[in-house]
Design a protein around this motif. Structure first.
Motif, PDB file in Angstrom:
ATOM      1  N   PHE A 238       0.054 -44.828 -59.297  1.00  0.00           N
ATOM      2  CA  PHE A 238      -0.976 -45.799 -58.915  1.00  0.00           C
ATOM      3  C   PHE A 238      -0.310 -46.971 -58.213  1.00  0.00           C
ATOM      4  N   THR A 239      -1.113 -47.717 -57.482  1.00  0.00           N
ATOM      5  CA  THR A 239      -0.668 -49.006 -56.973  1.00  0.00           C
ATOM      6  C   THR A 239      -1.758 -49.989 -57.363  1.00  0.00           C
ATOM      7  N   ALA A 240      -1.393 -51.219 -57.587  1.00  0.00           N
ATOM      8  CA  ALA A 240      -2.386 -52.222 -57.946  1.00  0.00           C
ATOM      9  C   ALA A 240      -2.022 -53.530 -57.286  1.00  0.00           C
ATOM     10  N   SER A 241      -3.016 -54.341 -57.029  1.00  0.00           N
ATOM     11  CA  SER A 241      -2.700 -55.678 -56.544  1.00  0.00           C
ATOM     12  C   SER A 241      -3.666 -56.687 -57.128  1.00  0.00           C
ATOM     13  N   LEU A 242      -3.141 -57.888 -57.314  1.00  0.00           N
ATOM     14  CA  LEU A 242      -3.951 -58.984 -57.849  1.00  0.00           C
ATOM     15  C   LEU A 242      -4.054 -60.020 -56.747  1.00  0.00           C
ATOM     16  N   TYR A 243      -5.266 -60.393 -56.394  1.00  0.00           N
ATOM     17  CA  TYR A 243      -5.459 -61.336 -55.291  1.00  0.00           C
ATOM     18  C   TYR A 243      -6.583 -62.306 -55.605  1.00  0.00           C
ATOM     19  N   PRO A 244      -6.576 -63.470 -54.914  1.00  0.00           N
ATOM     20  CA  PRO A 244      -7.682 -64.398 -55.124  1.00  0.00           C
ATOM     21  C   PRO A 244      -8.957 -63.738 -54.594  1.00  0.00           C
ATOM     22  N   GLU A 245     -10.007 -63.835 -55.361  1.00  0.00           N
ATOM     23  CA  GLU A 245     -11.288 -63.217 -55.029  1.00  0.00           C
ATOM     24  C   GLU A 245     -11.621 -63.324 -53.540  1.00  0.00           C
ATOM     25  N   GLY A 246     -11.916 -62.199 -52.912  1.00  0.00           N
ATOM     26  CA  GLY A 246     -12.302 -62.188 -51.504  1.00  0.00           C
ATOM     27  C   GLY A 246     -11.135 -62.198 -50.530  1.00  0.00           C
ATOM     28  N   ARG A 247      -9.910 -62.299 -51.037  1.00  0.00           N
ATOM     29  CA  ARG A 247      -8.750 -62.356 -50.125  1.00  0.00           C
ATOM     30  C   ARG A 247      -7.762 -61.234 -50.433  1.00  0.00           C
ATOM     31  N   GLU A 248      -8.266 -60.030 -50.280  1.00  0.00           N
ATOM     32  CA  GLU A 248      -7.463 -58.854 -50.609  1.00  0.00           C
ATOM     33  C   GLU A 248      -6.168 -58.780 -49.810  1.00  0.00           C
ATOM     34  N   LYS A 249      -6.182 -59.358 -48.611  1.00  0.00           N
ATOM     35  CA  LYS A 249      -5.004 -59.297 -47.739  1.00  0.00           C
ATOM     36  C   LYS A 249      -3.911 -60.272 -48.173  1.00  0.00           C
ATOM     37  N   GLU A 250      -4.228 -61.125 -49.152  1.00  0.00           N
ATOM     38  CA  GLU A 250      -3.241 -62.113 -49.600  1.00  0.00           C
ATOM     39  C   GLU A 250      -2.901 -61.923 -51.076  1.00  0.00           C
ATOM     40  N   PRO A 251      -2.312 -60.782 -51.419  1.00  0.00           N
ATOM     41  CA  PRO A 251      -2.028 -60.533 -52.838  1.00  0.00           C
ATOM     42  C   PRO A 251      -1.005 -61.506 -53.425  1.00  0.00           C
ATOM     43  N   ILE A 252      -1.136 -61.741 -54.718  1.00  0.00           N
ATOM     44  CA  ILE A 252      -0.171 -62.587 -55.424  1.00  0.00           C
ATOM     45  C   ILE A 252       0.842 -61.700 -56.146  1.00  0.00           C
ATOM     46  N   TYR A 253       0.342 -60.630 -56.719  1.00  0.00           N
ATOM     47  CA  TYR A 253       1.215 -59.672 -57.401  1.00  0.00           C
ATOM     48  C   TYR A 253       0.884 -58.266 -56.903  1.00  0.00           C
ATOM     49  N   THR A 254       1.891 -57.433 -56.795  1.00  0.00           N
ATOM     50  CA  THR A 254       1.644 -56.018 -56.519  1.00  0.00           C
ATOM     51  C   THR A 254       2.357 -55.212 -57.592  1.00  0.00           C
ATOM     52  N   ILE A 255       1.747 -54.125 -57.975  1.00  0.00           N
ATOM     53  CA  ILE A 255       2.302 -53.296 -59.040  1.00  0.00           C
ATOM     54  C   ILE A 255       2.318 -51.855 -58.558  1.00  0.00           C
ATOM     55  N   SER A 256       3.386 -51.132 -58.848  1.00  0.00           N
ATOM     56  CA  SER A 256       3.347 -49.709 -58.551  1.00  0.00           C
ATOM     57  C   SER A 256       4.165 -48.948 -59.574  1.00  0.00           C
ATOM     58  N   GLY A 257       3.828 -47.697 -59.707  1.00  0.00           N
ATOM     59  CA  GLY A 257       4.525 -46.857 -60.677  1.00  0.00           C
ATOM     60  C   GLY A 257       3.632 -45.739 -61.135  1.00  0.00           C
ATOM     61  N   GLN A 258       3.892 -45.297 -62.343  1.00  0.00           N
ATOM     62  CA  GLN A 258       3.102 -44.214 -62.920  1.00  0.00           C
ATOM     63  C   GLN A 258       2.477 -44.701 -64.211  1.00  0.00           C
ATOM     64  N   TRP A 259       1.238 -44.322 -64.437  1.00  0.00           N
ATOM     65  CA  TRP A 259       0.636 -44.783 -65.697  1.00  0.00           C
ATOM     66  C   TRP A 259       1.146 -44.001 -66.897  1.00  0.00           C
ATOM     67  N   THR A 260       1.769 -42.864 -66.672  1.00  0.00           N
ATOM     68  CA  THR A 260       2.395 -42.162 -67.785  1.00  0.00           C
ATOM     69  C   THR A 260       3.893 -42.470 -67.861  1.00  0.00           C
ATOM     70  N   GLY A 261       4.390 -43.171 -66.862  1.00  0.00           N
ATOM     71  CA  GLY A 261       5.803 -43.519 -66.852  1.00  0.00           C
ATOM     72  C   GLY A 261       5.934 -45.023 -66.756  1.00  0.00           C
ATOM     73  N   SER A 262       6.902 -45.507 -66.029  1.00  0.00           N
ATOM     74  CA  SER A 262       7.056 -46.956 -65.983  1.00  0.00           C
ATOM     75  C   SER A 262       6.449 -47.516 -64.702  1.00  0.00           C
ATOM     76  N   PHE A 263       6.124 -48.800 -64.756  1.00  0.00           N
ATOM     77  CA  PHE A 263       5.658 -49.475 -63.544  1.00  0.00           C
ATOM     78  C   PHE A 263       6.259 -50.865 -63.484  1.00  0.00           C
TER      79      PHE A 263
END
Ligand code: CLR
Length: 395
Positions: A238-263
């Motif tokens: 999976f990949t995930a990102s946390l951004y200020p509402e409505g500003r998907e292009k300006e993420p603050i954090y990004t996360i990637s990895g596997q939900w059964t493994g490490s991320f």
């Protein structure tokens, strides 16, 4: 094709099971599966997967920075996925068909660890369609998660070998994570899933599409699941990102990895790793459940005890005999209620007309309440929680 996990004596029944679900449409609980794929655990117990790492669950309460706090809520959500969707494969060798909870079935417990006491109430609030409501809270940290969910399966009618490995299942419902100290709410939507591995008799869950977490503090988290691992080549990616509402292009954090493994969690600007999680290293805390003899008649493990014992022994006659006792009891209760013009009173939940928190947070992420699929909007009722047996009562 791979080796088959279907026991030789069950080959025939597995084939007819596959055929029956190929043309099936509707409620997953109504499918009849061969004995070897039956679980002795009721679906009402699955709510406990939300908090098997109590210290990750309560961590957001101690974070002063709102963006970091939202990141910790996202981290906790991601940390539950392995427990939610893959722990049964690990324990039982494959996904199994859970017992279909009866109306009013309860599953109560608590976790005791570094995070103090974290309590769980899970109740089957509807039988047709099956809907489970739950509330998990930690008083010390002022954290509360409440939600309810149902599942809808969608099936293609084409009898095609490929189709068997792509049973789609949508989860209906949502969860709300609340932090007292900051009066913050996080609306969590649930991923949809596939059941893979059906042909070989070793079903397992894969997640697909996206799910969201929207906070009242103005942050949105988006999680994209890619079962096939088109990015990393690894499964359960999976990949995930946390951004200020409505500003998907300006993420603050990004996360990637596997939900059964490490991320790993990275600062989106500096690309530096700020945190990580590995479900295979982080121990879970065992849920404490009252001994069956001390449980209420409506508590899951007590109510299903005889059925579960019969399933474990592979004794199908006793299984269906014991199941029919529960079913008949339920039928009689429903009839009595109907005659008296009332409805079964839920022990911990109340049906609501509207859901203010959901309504306030759902628009940005394009969610809407589907109350017909869940037989209503279900709210945990703290007044009713006083019904909890003494050691579990809210202190
Ligand atoms: C229930 C809510 C939990 C997450 C979760 C995990 C696995 C899901 C389960 C939910 C619903 C029931 C489910 C299960 C996987 C398999 C099972 C879809 C969404 C179905 C009913 C079993 C089908 C039978 C065969 C595989 C034989 O928070």
């Amino acid at each position: 094709n791979g080796a088959s996990a279907v026991p030789p004596q069950s080959k025939g029944s597995w084939t007819s099971f596959l055929k029956s679900i190929a043309s099936f449409n509707g409620d997953l609980s109504s499918i009849t599966a061969p004995p070897f794929i039956l679980s002795t655990t009721s679906l009402v117990e699955y709510s406990s997967y939300w908090a098997e790492h109590p210290s990750v669950f309560v961590a957001p309460a101690s974070e002063q920075d709102p963006a970091k706090r939202a990141m910790l809520v996202l981290k906790w959500f991601l940390s539950t996925l392995k427990q939610q969707y893959s722990s049964r494969n690990e324990k039982l060798g494959s996904e199994k068909k859970p017992l279909n909870p009866f109306l009013g079935e309860l599953f109560l417990g608590r976790w005791e660890d570094d995070a103090g006491t974290t309590q769980l109430v899970s109740e089957q609030v509807s039988h047709h369609p099956p809907v489970t409501g739950y509330c998990i809270w930690n008083r010390k940290y002022g954290i509360r998660l409440q939600g309810y969910n149902a599942q809808k399966a969608s099936f293609s009618n084409t009898i095609n070998v490929k189709v068997f490995s792509f049973r789609k299942c949508y989860q209906i419902g949502h969860a709300i994570f609340h932090i007292d100290a900051f009066s913050e709410d996080y609306l969590i939507t649930l991923p949809s899933l596939h059941i893979e591995g059906l042909i070989t008799g070793s079903p397992y869950v894969e997640l697909n599409k996206s799910s969201y977490i929207q906070s009242s503090s103005g942050y949105t988290a988006r999680i994209d699941y890619s079962g096939k691992g088109w990015l990393s080549g690894k499964k359960n990616s999976f990949t995930a990102s946390l951004y200020p509402e409505g500003r998907e292009k300006e993420p603050i954090y990004t996360i990637s990895g596997q939900w059964t493994g490490s991320f790993t969690i990275c600062d989106a600007k500096s690309k530096k790793v700020v945190d990580n999680f590995d479900p295979n290293v982080t121990k879970t805390t065992q849920l404490i459940v009252a001994p069956v003899e001390q449980q209420d008649e409506m508590e899951s493990r007590r109510a299903w005890q005889k059925v579960a014992q019969a399933i474990s022994k592979g004794d199908m006659d006793t299984t269906s005999y014991e199941k029919s006792i529960i079913e008949n009891q339920q039928r009689d209760m429903r009839k009595k209620e109907k005659d008296e013009g009332r409805e079964w009173e839920r022990r911990f939940f109340t049906r609501a007309e509207t859901h203010p928190v959901f309504d306030a947070l759902s628009k940005t992420i394009g969610e809407s309440i589907n109350d017909t699929s869940t037989n209503g909007i279900w709210m945990f009722d703290p007044e009713k929680a006083k019904n909890l047996r003494p050691p579990f009562r809210q202190q």
